[in-house]
Enzyme design. Structure first.
Site, PDB file in Angstrom:
ATOM      1  N   ASP A  14     -34.036  11.512 -43.003  1.00  0.00           N
ATOM      2  CA  ASP A  14     -34.292  10.791 -44.258  1.00  0.00           C
ATOM      3  C   ASP A  14     -35.728  10.303 -44.373  1.00  0.00           C
ATOM      4  O   ASP A  14     -36.382  10.518 -45.394  1.00  0.00           O
ATOM      5  CB  ASP A  14     -33.359   9.580 -44.392  1.00  0.00           C
ATOM      6  CG  ASP A  14     -31.934   9.995 -44.727  1.00  0.00           C
ATOM      7  OD1 ASP A  14     -31.726  11.188 -45.024  1.00  0.00           O
ATOM      8  OD2 ASP A  14     -31.046   9.129 -44.670  1.00  0.00           O
ATOM      9  N   ARG A  95     -34.995  -5.966 -37.645  1.00  0.00           N
ATOM     10  CA  ARG A  95     -35.685  -5.809 -38.941  1.00  0.00           C
ATOM     11  C   ARG A  95     -36.894  -6.719 -39.064  1.00  0.00           C
ATOM     12  O   ARG A  95     -37.962  -6.263 -39.467  1.00  0.00           O
ATOM     13  CB  ARG A  95     -34.713  -6.007 -40.115  1.00  0.00           C
ATOM     14  CG  ARG A  95     -33.494  -5.078 -40.096  1.00  0.00           C
ATOM     15  CD  ARG A  95     -33.833  -3.657 -39.759  1.00  0.00           C
ATOM     16  NE  ARG A  95     -32.661  -2.801 -39.660  1.00  0.00           N
ATOM     17  CZ  ARG A  95     -32.664  -1.631 -39.025  1.00  0.00           C
ATOM     18  NH1 ARG A  95     -33.754  -1.178 -38.427  1.00  0.00           N
ATOM     19  NH2 ARG A  95     -31.585  -0.906 -38.979  1.00  0.00           N
ATOM     20  N   ASP A 124     -29.507  -4.073 -44.304  1.00  0.00           N
ATOM     21  CA  ASP A 124     -30.863  -3.832 -43.820  1.00  0.00           C
ATOM     22  C   ASP A 124     -31.907  -3.815 -44.945  1.00  0.00           C
ATOM     23  O   ASP A 124     -33.022  -4.285 -44.766  1.00  0.00           O
ATOM     24  CB  ASP A 124     -30.916  -2.536 -43.007  1.00  0.00           C
ATOM     25  CG  ASP A 124     -30.216  -2.701 -41.661  1.00  0.00           C
ATOM     26  OD1 ASP A 124     -30.268  -3.821 -41.109  1.00  0.00           O
ATOM     27  OD2 ASP A 124     -29.618  -1.738 -41.166  1.00  0.00           O
ATOM     28  N   SER A 175     -23.649   6.819 -38.893  1.00  0.00           N
ATOM     29  CA  SER A 175     -24.933   6.164 -39.103  1.00  0.00           C
ATOM     30  C   SER A 175     -25.156   5.259 -37.894  1.00  0.00           C
ATOM     31  O   SER A 175     -24.351   4.370 -37.626  1.00  0.00           O
ATOM     32  CB  SER A 175     -24.895   5.347 -40.391  1.00  0.00           C
ATOM     33  OG  SER A 175     -26.026   4.520 -40.444  1.00  0.00           O
TER      34      SER A 175
HETATM   35  N1  ARG Z   1     -23.716  -3.776 -39.970  1.00  0.00           N
HETATM   36  C1  ARG Z   1     -24.726  -4.052 -39.018  1.00  0.00           C
HETATM   37  C2  ARG Z   1     -25.704  -5.030 -39.585  1.00  0.00           C
HETATM   38  O1  ARG Z   1     -25.799  -5.157 -40.764  1.00  0.00           O
HETATM   39  C3  ARG Z   1     -25.371  -2.825 -38.473  1.00  0.00           C
HETATM   40  C4  ARG Z   1     -26.201  -2.028 -39.402  1.00  0.00           C
HETATM   41  C5  ARG Z   1     -26.738  -0.851 -38.693  1.00  0.00           C
HETATM   42  N2  ARG Z   1     -27.454   0.048 -39.516  1.00  0.00           N
HETATM   43  C6  ARG Z   1     -27.201   1.358 -39.559  1.00  0.00           C
HETATM   44  N3  ARG Z   1     -27.957   2.087 -40.319  1.00  0.00           N
HETATM   45  N4  ARG Z   1     -26.236   1.909 -38.887  1.00  0.00           N
HETATM   46  O2  ARG Z   1     -26.400  -5.688 -38.856  1.00  0.00           O
END
Ligand code: ARG
Length: 401
Positions: A14, A95, A124, A175
């Site tokens: 991506d 992040r 995110d 993912s």
């Molecule tokens: N749900 C988790 C969070 O918001 C993990 C997110 C992980 N991101 C991903 N692209 N798999 O912290």
């Protein structure tokens, strides 16, 4: 001068496609920024070369693994932060450190805009954009996957048409986001919340049905931070890595939950955080002997609120900073050793010692040497129960009428 856009680059399909895609959609030059938060996998140089091969005018890689461990994982440990009682904030804490480097790169390369590869359904995107707004209020933000509708099919078609140096055939059904604090897996087969995760989902942890011999480890802390493992001095990053290895081998730190995203969706998540969970368990047990009762009770509430703020993308907020100050103050005496056994998917504490402990053997013992005057208990209980006793007397009086 041509406009410049800094892109948070992972090296995956991506964000590789996003380089050319953003260029075509906006006419801007793209600077790819990859941040090492201990995710392992490909070398940063390979990722850098790929970004350039996909059309980035510059590719900047930041080794932030120690910074991430010291300034992001350690505060999470001090807070014993577990969102909804389960999740040690693996992605949520990465992040803000990535944002810091994106904003830094934007300044260095004279970019006006920052781009990330998140979809419009997750947390995110919020964490990236709130962080960027806070650290670089003048910067614009774009999200090609979300705002320019860059779907997976389009990404593959674009990569093949342009002959980009990126694999398009390997379709991972999940993912995945990972760093030294842990690994998050979602989507695909896991979206049916009755489906049990299959073994291939895991990478940081071995399957605990076939456990190796129990592994006993002693973790030494100073002011809430791990400083030695089995007597050997370690940095926070080394402590997390070493426990990822040893606790991971015992299947410690697997988490399977349905959690509440900030955007209002409940979602199924599989996490593996062997080092983080072993450390949080040890740290909490050390607090149990070194933090005064009222402070400890209040800290549990603060830690929960801290976890929610960080989950919700408020890392750089004033309230989070104030809670940090409280938590830091509670860590002054969290110094000592915790011994634990890693085995069969569990990390179980079996010994603790500390020069700053509040555990008083002479007060606690039932044997000779007891210094506690048991006659004090009677009056204390009488007064402690007085208020409820008066109220229950009223209940009886009113009911009798
Ligand atoms: N749900 C988790 C969070 O918001 C993990 C997110 C992980 N991101 C991903 N692209 N798999 O912290």
């Amino acid at each position: 001068m041509t406009e410049r856009i800094v892109l948070a680059y992972s090296g995956g399909l991506d964000t590789s496609v996003a380089i050319g895609w953003i260029g075509e959609a906006t006419g801007a030059e793209v600077i790819a920024v990859a941040v090492d938060v201990g995710q392992g996998g490909e070398s940063l140089e390979t990722i850098r070369q790929r970004a350039l091969g996909c059309g980035a005018v510059e590719a900047y890689v930041a080794d932030a693994s120690d910074e991430f461990a010291n300034e992001y994982c350690m505060p999470t440990l001090k807070a014993n932060a577990l969102y909804q009682g389960h999740y040690p904030l693996v992605s949520a804490i990465s992040r803000p450190v990535i944002v810091k480097h994106l904003v830094k790169a934007a300044r260095e390369f004279g970019a006006t805009t920052v781009a990330h590869g998140c979809t419009g359904k997750g947390n995110d995107q919020v964490r990236f954009e709130v962080g960027i707004q806070t650290l670089g209020p003048d910067l614009k933000c774009i999200a090609p996957v979300r705002d320019l509708a860059l779907t997976r099919d389009k990404a593959i078609a674009f990569a093949e048409e342009k002959g980009l140096p990126i694999e398009t055939t390997k379709k991972n059904p999940y993912s995945i986001d990972q760093n030294v604090w842990g690994r998050a897996v979602e989507t695909g087969y896991l979206e049916d919340i009755w489906n049990a995760p299959t073994k291939d989902i895991y990478d940081y942890t071995a399957t605990p049905e076939f456990p190796p011999a129990p592994d006993e480890v002693t973790i030494s802390f100073e002011a809430g931070v791990p400083v030695a493992i089995d007597g050997i001095k370690v940095t926070p990053l080394q402590a997390i890595k070493e426990l990822n290895r040893r606790a991971g081998a015992q299947g410690v730190g697997r988490i399977d939950v349905v959690e509440d995203r900030l955007v209002g969706i409940k979602s199924r998540e599989i996490y593996e955080a062997p080092g983080a969970m072993a450390l949080i368990t040890a740290h909490k047990h050390l607090e149990d002997i070194t933090v005064e009762r009222e402070q400890a009770r209040f800290k549990a509430t603060v830690g929960q609120r801290w976890a929610e703020l960080v989950y919700d993308g408020q890392w750089f907020s004033p309230l989070k900073r104030s809670l940090d100050a409280f938590i830091e103050d509670t860590q002054k005496y969290v110094t000592g050793d915790i011994r634990m056994v890693l085995h069969g998917g569990q990390a179980i504490v079996n010994g603790r010692r500390s020069g700053t402990s509040l555990y008083d053997f002479d007060l606690a013992t039932y044997d000779t040497g007891d210094t506690f005057d048991q006659s004090m208990a009677r009056g204390f209980i009488e007064l402690w129960g007085m208020s409820a006793k008066v109220a229950s007397g009223r209940d009886i009086r009113v009911a009798g009428k």
